[in-house]
Design a protein around this motif. Sequence first.
Motif, short mmCIF file in Angstrom:
data_model
loop_
_atom_site.label_atom_id
_atom_site.label_comp_id
_atom_site.label_asym_id
_atom_site.label_seq_id
_atom_site.Cartn_x
_atom_site.Cartn_y
_atom_site.Cartn_z
N SER A 47 5.28 7.66 -20.98
CA SER A 47 4.78 8.96 -21.44
C SER A 47 3.93 8.81 -22.70
O SER A 47 2.95 9.55 -22.90
N LEU A 50 0.53 7.78 -21.59
CA LEU A 50 -0.20 8.94 -21.08
C LEU A 50 -0.74 9.79 -22.23
O LEU A 50 -1.87 10.28 -22.17
N SER A 51 0.04 9.95 -23.29
CA SER A 51 -0.41 10.73 -24.44
C SER A 51 -1.58 10.05 -25.16
O SER A 51 -2.51 10.71 -25.63
N GLN A 92 4.34 18.29 -16.08
CA GLN A 92 5.57 18.21 -15.29
C GLN A 92 6.03 19.60 -14.87
O GLN A 92 6.41 19.83 -13.72
N ASP A 168 1.85 14.14 -15.50
CA ASP A 168 3.16 13.71 -16.00
C ASP A 168 4.23 14.19 -15.03
O ASP A 168 4.55 15.38 -14.98
N GLU A 169 4.78 13.28 -14.24
CA GLU A 169 5.84 13.60 -13.29
C GLU A 169 5.48 14.83 -12.44
O GLU A 169 6.23 15.83 -12.40
N VAL A 200 2.30 9.53 -14.18
CA VAL A 200 3.61 8.98 -14.49
C VAL A 200 4.61 9.52 -13.47
O VAL A 200 4.60 10.71 -13.13
#
Length: 228
Positions: A47, A50-51, A92, A168-169, A200
Amino acid sequence: MSLVLDNVTLTYPDGDRDRVLAVDGVSLSVPRGRLVGLTGPSGCGKSSVLSVAGTLITPDSGHVEVAGATVEDLDAEDRARLRREQVGFVFQHDNLLPDLTALEQVLLPVHLAGGRPSRHRARARDLLAEVGLADAVDRRPGQLSGGMRQRVNIARALMGEPAVLLADEPTSALDSHRAAEMIDLLVRLVSEHDVAALFVTHDMRALDDADEVVRMLDGQVAELTHAR
């Protein structure tokens, strides 16, 4: 390449003096039209990667390139502009506003950027049609299933014609059938819109359709697999 991370290191404060190493010398690249999955156990740093890729966090060291721009050369205002114009985020949780229709949700980035949503209605409708929601443009989140809300989320992320798409997810709140449909949709949209996509996930089945899979462990890239 539309997204490049080269030897990126990131630490976080831990107490008054110590820092925790979250990302340790990570390098990866994603060209346009490709979908790369990022996976690994909780706390492995995915994560955080990703950020960094989305310019939300500035790493301690390393090189980050987004849509041809060298991120470390930009000030905070220019990074925000790059993020707004070149990066689409699929969260997410869909983060939809309860009082807005699906069409208004997709037009929200235009409004926030100071544009005139009325000029972009046709594109927003086209995007909703692309994600299978042509008949749901006037529905509000409470009238949509979880999978439909996530489809609105994807359409909204593509509204600004980004070069990079970060997710993200994206399947974590969906059952296995809808999760598989969501990944199939992402694969098609990444190709059709020619974006560099990094997502992710903990869902190993979702990785089957990725072009590449990056497995992380303890803040490092442990394995890179060319899936297809």
